[in-house]
Scaffold this motif. Structure first.
Motif, PDB file in Angstrom:
ATOM      1  N   VAL A  98      10.715  42.833   0.954  1.00  0.00           N
ATOM      2  CA  VAL A  98      11.537  42.670   2.143  1.00  0.00           C
ATOM      3  C   VAL A  98      12.484  43.861   2.205  1.00  0.00           C
ATOM      4  O   VAL A  98      13.016  44.293   1.190  1.00  0.00           O
ATOM      5  N   HIS A  99      12.592  44.423   3.390  1.00  0.00           N
ATOM      6  CA  HIS A  99      13.621  45.444   3.564  1.00  0.00           C
ATOM      7  C   HIS A  99      14.462  45.060   4.764  1.00  0.00           C
ATOM      8  O   HIS A  99      13.985  44.469   5.728  1.00  0.00           O
ATOM      9  N   ILE A 109      14.516  48.494  11.128  1.00  0.00           N
ATOM     10  CA  ILE A 109      14.360  47.052  11.358  1.00  0.00           C
ATOM     11  C   ILE A 109      14.374  46.267  10.052  1.00  0.00           C
ATOM     12  O   ILE A 109      14.191  46.811   8.973  1.00  0.00           O
ATOM     13  N   HIS A 110      14.546  44.960  10.179  1.00  0.00           N
ATOM     14  CA  HIS A 110      14.420  44.017   9.069  1.00  0.00           C
ATOM     15  C   HIS A 110      12.984  43.495   9.120  1.00  0.00           C
ATOM     16  O   HIS A 110      12.528  43.053  10.172  1.00  0.00           O
ATOM     17  N   ALA A 111      12.274  43.577   8.000  1.00  0.00           N
ATOM     18  CA  ALA A 111      10.880  43.134   7.993  1.00  0.00           C
ATOM     19  C   ALA A 111      10.455  42.692   6.602  1.00  0.00           C
ATOM     20  O   ALA A 111      11.019  43.123   5.594  1.00  0.00           O
ATOM     21  N   TYR A 112       9.464  41.823   6.560  1.00  0.00           N
ATOM     22  CA  TYR A 112       8.786  41.454   5.322  1.00  0.00           C
ATOM     23  C   TYR A 112       7.506  42.264   5.266  1.00  0.00           C
ATOM     24  O   TYR A 112       6.815  42.410   6.268  1.00  0.00           O
ATOM     25  N   ILE A 113       7.198  42.785   4.093  1.00  0.00           N
ATOM     26  CA  ILE A 113       5.973  43.550   3.907  1.00  0.00           C
ATOM     27  C   ILE A 113       5.079  42.728   2.980  1.00  0.00           C
ATOM     28  O   ILE A 113       5.415  42.506   1.818  1.00  0.00           O
ATOM     29  N   ASN A 152      -6.299  45.160   1.265  1.00  0.00           N
ATOM     30  CA  ASN A 152      -6.639  46.297   2.111  1.00  0.00           C
ATOM     31  C   ASN A 152      -5.458  47.130   2.595  1.00  0.00           C
ATOM     32  O   ASN A 152      -5.609  48.317   2.826  1.00  0.00           O
ATOM     33  N   ASP A 153      -4.293  46.503   2.811  1.00  0.00           N
ATOM     34  CA  ASP A 153      -3.166  47.274   3.348  1.00  0.00           C
ATOM     35  C   ASP A 153      -1.858  46.493   3.245  1.00  0.00           C
ATOM     36  O   ASP A 153      -1.828  45.375   2.747  1.00  0.00           O
ATOM     37  N   ASP A 154      -0.791  47.100   3.734  1.00  0.00           N
ATOM     38  CA  ASP A 154       0.515  46.459   3.820  1.00  0.00           C
ATOM     39  C   ASP A 154       0.738  46.026   5.256  1.00  0.00           C
ATOM     40  O   ASP A 154       0.514  46.797   6.184  1.00  0.00           O
ATOM     41  N   ARG A 155       1.177  44.781   5.442  1.00  0.00           N
ATOM     42  CA  ARG A 155       1.417  44.254   6.782  1.00  0.00           C
ATOM     43  C   ARG A 155       2.898  44.022   6.979  1.00  0.00           C
ATOM     44  O   ARG A 155       3.546  43.373   6.160  1.00  0.00           O
ATOM     45  N   CYS A 156       3.443  44.540   8.048  1.00  0.00           N
ATOM     46  CA  CYS A 156       4.852  44.361   8.387  1.00  0.00           C
ATOM     47  C   CYS A 156       5.003  43.128   9.272  1.00  0.00           C
ATOM     48  O   CYS A 156       4.405  43.055  10.340  1.00  0.00           O
ATOM     49  N   VAL A 157       5.804  42.184   8.818  1.00  0.00           N
ATOM     50  CA  VAL A 157       5.936  40.906   9.513  1.00  0.00           C
ATOM     51  C   VAL A 157       7.387  40.717   9.955  1.00  0.00           C
ATOM     52  O   VAL A 157       8.325  40.936   9.178  1.00  0.00           O
TER      53      VAL A 157
END
Length: 110
Positions: free
Chosen positions: A61-62, A72-76, A81-86
């Protein structure tokens, strides 16, 4: 103004909300917050609400301005396969974080 019970309770609840979903994973042996150890995932420039159907292997989380270029504030959520920004307000995220916690995967703060 004297310290009231309601003020203390409100402050405690706010602190719990701000820290993370996995309070038992927040603490290191020294009692400080657990921050991610490299390599860091890239910061999220955008985040979306789309569900992730792949298994998640790690979580970060950043917060806004964790890094100078991260607005932005997001969970990664890291998948095979990859990193998803939520987006933290995604309707399904809190339930998914609880399932990850049950598997021993807790979000690390960047």
């Amino acid at each position: 103004m004297p310290f009231s019970f309601h003020y203390g309770l409100s402050l405690m609840c706010l602190t719990m909300l701000v820290t993370q979903v996995c309070p038992q994973c927040n603490q290191t042996n020294e009692g400080s917050l657990k921050y991610a150890e490299g390599p860091y995932p890239p910061c999220c420039m955008t985040a979306n609400n789309a569900t992730i159907n792949e298994p998640v292997n790690d979580c970060f989380v950043h917060y806004e301005h964790t890094f100078p270029h991260c607005p932005i504030h997001a969970y990664i959520l890291r998948t095979k396969n990859d990193d998803r920004c939520v987006d933290p307000t995604a309707w399904w995220l809190q339930q998914r974080l609880k399932k990850l916690e049950a598997r021993g995967i807790c979000c690390k703060i960047l």
